[in-house]
Motif scaffolding. Structure first.
Motif, short mmCIF file in Angstrom:
data_model
loop_
_atom_site.label_atom_id
_atom_site.label_comp_id
_atom_site.label_asym_id
_atom_site.label_seq_id
_atom_site.Cartn_x
_atom_site.Cartn_y
_atom_site.Cartn_z
N VAL A 352 -11.64 8.63 -6.98
CA VAL A 352 -10.15 8.41 -6.24
C VAL A 352 -9.72 7.20 -5.59
N TRP A 353 -8.55 6.99 -5.92
CA TRP A 353 -8.07 5.56 -5.42
C TRP A 353 -6.69 5.80 -4.75
N SER A 354 -6.54 4.75 -3.71
CA SER A 354 -5.13 4.92 -2.96
C SER A 354 -4.09 4.48 -3.77
N LEU A 355 -2.77 4.60 -3.31
CA LEU A 355 -1.63 4.42 -3.96
C LEU A 355 -1.66 2.97 -4.41
N GLU A 356 -2.19 1.87 -3.79
CA GLU A 356 -1.76 0.48 -4.39
C GLU A 356 -2.64 0.10 -5.66
N TYR A 357 -3.44 1.19 -5.69
CA TYR A 357 -4.55 0.83 -6.94
C TYR A 357 -3.98 1.57 -8.40
N TYR A 358 -2.62 2.02 -8.20
CA TYR A 358 -1.94 2.54 -9.42
C TYR A 358 -0.68 1.85 -9.68
N SER A 359 -0.47 1.56 -10.79
CA SER A 359 0.85 1.08 -11.14
C SER A 359 2.09 1.88 -10.54
N HIS A 360 3.14 1.51 -10.71
CA HIS A 360 4.39 2.32 -10.08
C HIS A 360 4.59 3.45 -11.29
N GLU A 361 4.59 3.07 -12.43
CA GLU A 361 4.59 4.16 -13.55
C GLU A 361 3.73 5.43 -13.42
N GLN A 362 2.34 4.87 -13.21
CA GLN A 362 1.23 5.79 -13.16
C GLN A 362 1.52 6.55 -11.71
N TRP A 363 1.65 6.18 -10.88
CA TRP A 363 1.82 6.88 -9.66
C TRP A 363 3.08 7.77 -9.64
N GLU A 364 4.13 7.59 -10.55
CA GLU A 364 5.15 8.40 -10.62
C GLU A 364 4.52 9.59 -11.36
N LEU A 365 3.58 9.54 -12.15
CA LEU A 365 3.09 10.86 -12.87
C LEU A 365 2.29 11.60 -11.97
#
Length: 550
Positions: A352-365
Motif C-alpha cells: 500500500v503506497w500513498s499518492l506521491e509514490y505513483y506516477s500521474h498516469e498510474q494514479w489516474e488508473l
C-alpha cells in the motif's frame, strides 16, 4: 515554535468550555440557516425560501413565507427604505469591494442628506530605493490612490468626508478608558480644513454611545482626529520588502461596508449581504455575515446567489477535528490521513503506497478503479516520489469527509449533481458491491461490471454482458450508447462528453489537458509525459529519455 503551538493546542488543554446557548439571535429558522451556511450545506428548501421561490410540500403561512424571503426584489424593494437598512453596513467578501462600496455610498449619503462631500487625498512620499526601482510620476501616484486601505497600511487613498457621515477608526486612537480602538464607529461632527490644504488638519468624530467628554468640548463623545503617517510597501509580497512609501492620511474610513472578517464578534442593528461571491471564497463567509443580527428581519441579501456556493461542504476539517478532540470524542485518524493523502495497493508488489509514490498516469488508473503500479516497481528501486500539487478539496457525501480531488474518480467530480451526489473511490468500492445494469436492469455483483463502472453515476452503468452484446452490433444499432474514444469501453449516453465520434466517458473527458510542448512516450510499458525539443530534422521525439537510453 509552530510545533510547540500545535502541541499546546491539540494535547495540553486541561479544560474547555463549549458555549451552546444562543444569546444574539433567538430566531429558530434564521439560526438553522446560519448553521447550514457554517457547514456549507444550505438546503434546497432554505435556498428557495431565501429567494422567494415556491417550495414543494410547504405548509407555512403566506406571512411566514414572505418573512423568509431575504433576497430583495430589486432596487425598488420597499424594505431598502426602512431606516435601519438606510444606515446598515454592507458585508462583502474582500477589501476591493469594501473600498469601492464605501466611496459610492459616501456619495449617495451626501446627496441624500443635502450636504457637501469633500475628498481628502493621501500624501505619498516614495523612498530613495523606490525612486531608483520604479517611475514615481504623477500618473503612478494617482494609481496608488486607487489601492484599497489594507494594501496601504490602513490609510485610504481618497477619503470621502461629509458632516454626519458614519465612519470607523482604522487605527487604535486612544487605548485609555475611552477605548477608541480600530473598528470603533462614530460620525463626522465637524472639521478644520485650511483653504490652502487638500487635507483637513483636524476632523472631530462623535463616538456612538460615549459618556466621556473632553475639556473644552461642548458635547460628550467628540474626539479630534489628526492625520498620521504610516509606511506601506509596493513589494509587500516579497520576503524582504524594499520599496517603501510613506503615506499621510486621516485614520478614518466610511462605515458603509466591511468585510466578513471585520464583522466577526460584532452585533449589528441590521446588515446588507452580498453572497454572490467567487467560488474560491470560503463559504463560511455566509455564516459569519448572517449571524451578526438578532433576527431574519434585520438582514437583506442584495442579489440572488448561486446554489452551489454554499453547498460545497466544509472546506477545512481542522476546526471540526479540534472540537472533536476537545470534546473527548474518538477520531479515526487513519481516515483523516487518507483524506489528505489517499493510498492504493500496487498491483505488482501488493504494497500500500500513498499518492506521491505513483506516477500521474498510474494514479489516474487508480482513480478509475483500475490497478496501478507504484514508481518503485515501474521505474526501479531508485525512483523518487513525485511532487503532488494539492488541488481543490471536496466533501464526500458517503463518509462526510473532506478529501483532496485525487481521492475522487473524475466521473464523480464532473457529473451533473456532483454538489450533492459525489462519492470518493473508497466509498464507491464499499457501497457498490452490487450494482444494477441500466440496460438489462439486472442487479449483479461487482465482478460482473468493468472496474470503471464503479466510478460512474448510477444512471450510466452497463454490465459486461451488455457491453459485449453492444460490441457485436454495428455502430448504428448502439441506441442510447457510445464507445469511449479513450478507454474503448461502452457506456450509456448519460455519461457522455463530446459529440459524434469524439465522445468520451466522464473519466476520460475530464483528464488534464496536455501542456505546450508536452509529449507522450510511445514505450509499451511507459506512456509517461515528457518535454523535448524537436530533432535536427524537425521531427518529434517518440520516446522519453529513459526509453531512448535502453
Amino acid at each position: 515554535m509552530v510545533d510547540a503551538g500545535q502541541k499546546l493546542l491539540w494535547e495540553e488543554f486541561q479544560g474547555v468550555v463549549e458555549l451552546t446557548e444562543r444569546e444574539r439571535c433567538k430566531d429558530a429558522w434564521w439560526n438553522e440557516v446560519g448553521d447550514q451556511l457554517r457547514i456549507g450545506g444550505l438546503s434546497d428548501d432554505n435556498i428557495n425560501y431565501l429567494h422567494g421561490k415556491p417550495v414543494e410540500g410547504c405548509q407555512l403561512s403566506a406571512e411566514e413565507r414572505v418573512s423568509r424571503r431575504r433576497v430583495i426584489t430589486g432596487p425598488d424593494d420597499p424594505r431598502l427604505h426602512l431606516p435601519r437598512f438606510q444606515e446598515a453596513p454592507l458585508i462583502v467578501a474582500n477589501n476591493d469591494a469594501k473600498y469601492q462600496v464605501n466611496k459610492l455610498r459616501a456619495k449617495k449619503y451626501a446627496r441624500d442628506a443635502g450636504t457637501q462631500l469633500r475628498w481628502s487625498p493621501a500624501k505619498d512620499v516614495a523612498s530613495s530605493e523606490t525612486l531608483q526601482a520604479q517611475v514615481c510620476d504623477k500618473d503612478r501616484k494617482i494609481k496608488w490612490l486607487q489601492y484599497h486601505d489594507k494594501d496601504t497600511a490602513n490609510l485610504m487613498g481618497m477619503l470621502p468626508l461629509a458632516i454626519g457621515m458614519p465612519v470607523t477608526f482604522t487605527e487604535h486612537i486612544d487605548r485609555s478608558d475611552k477605548q477608541l480602538l480600530r473598528g470603533t464607529r462614530g460620525f463626522v461632527h465637524s472639521w478644520v480644513w485650511p483653504k490652502s490644504q487638500k487635507q483637513p488638519s483636524i476632523v472631530y468624530v462623535k463616538v456612538e454611545d460615549a459618556t466621556w467628554q473632553l475639556d473644552g468640548v461642548d458635547e460628550p463623545g467628540v474626539y479630534p482626529i489628526t492625520p498620521i503617517r504610516q509606511t506601506w510597501h509596493l513589494d509587500k509580497g516579497r520576503k524582504v520588502k524594499m520599496l517603501k512609501i510613506k503615506r499621510t492620511q486621516l485614520p478614518l474610513a466610511p462605515a458603509f461596508a466591511m468585510t466578513a472578517r471585520t464583522s466577526q464578534g460584532k452585533t449589528l442593528r441590521a446588515v446588507l449581504l452580498d453572497l454572490q461571491v467567487d467560488k474560491k471564497v470560503n463559504p463560511t463567509i455566509g455564516h459569519v455575515a448572517s449571524t451578526r443580527v438578532h433576527s431574519r428581519e434585520d438582514v437583506l441579501i442584495l442579489r440572488p446567489f448561486a446554489d452551489f456556493l454554499f453547498r460545497r461542504g466544509l472546506q477545512s476539517q481542522g476546526p471540526a477535528l479540534l472540537l472533536q478532540k476537545l470534546r473527548g470524542e474518538a477520531i479515526d485518524w487513519a481516515a483523516v490521513r487518507e483524506a489528505r493523502n489517499p493510498c492504493a495497493t500496487c498491483k505488482e508488489c501488493q504494497q500500500v503506497w500513498s499518492l506521491e509514490y505513483y506516477s500521474h498516469e498510474q494514479w489516474e488508473l487508480v482513480r478509475a478503479n483500475k490497478e496501478g503500479m507504484c514508481k518503485a516497481c515501474k521505474d526501479g528501486p531508485g525512483a523518487k516520489r513525485r511532487k503532488v500539487e494539492r488541488r481543490e478539496k471536496f466533501e464526500c457525501f458517503g463518509c462526510n469527509t473532506i478529501k483532496i480531488a485525487e481521492a475522487f474518480p473524475r466521473a464523480q467530480l464532473v457529473q451533473e449533481r456532483a454538489d450533492t451526489m459525489r462519492h470518493c473511490l473508497k466509498c464507491l468500492q464499499v457501497q457498490r458491491a452490487q450494482m444494477q445494469c441500466c440496460r438489462c436492469l439486472g442487479t449483479k455483483a461487482q465482478p460482473e461490471f468493468e472496474p470503471q463502472m464503479v466510478t460512474m453515476p448510477t444512471s450510466g452503468v452497463l454490465c459486461r454482458a451488455c457491453q459485449e452484446e453492444l460490441r457485436q452490433q454495428k455502430n448504428k444499432q448502439w441506441s442510447g450508447c457510445f464507445k469511449c474514444q479513450a478507454c474503448s469501453k461502452m457506456f450509456l449516453n448519460t455519461v457522455a462528453k463530446g459529440k459524434d465520434r469524439a465522445r468520451h466517458c466522464l473519466n476520460c473527458a475530464s483528464r488534464d489537458q496536455r501542456k505546450d510542448g508536452e509529449l507522450t512516450c510511445r514505450g509499451k510499458d511507459c506512456k509517461r509525459k515528457f518535454t523535448a525539443p524537436p530533432s535536427a530534422e524537425g521531427k518529434r521525439q517518440r520516446y522519453c529519455p529513459d526509453c531512448r537510453r535502453r
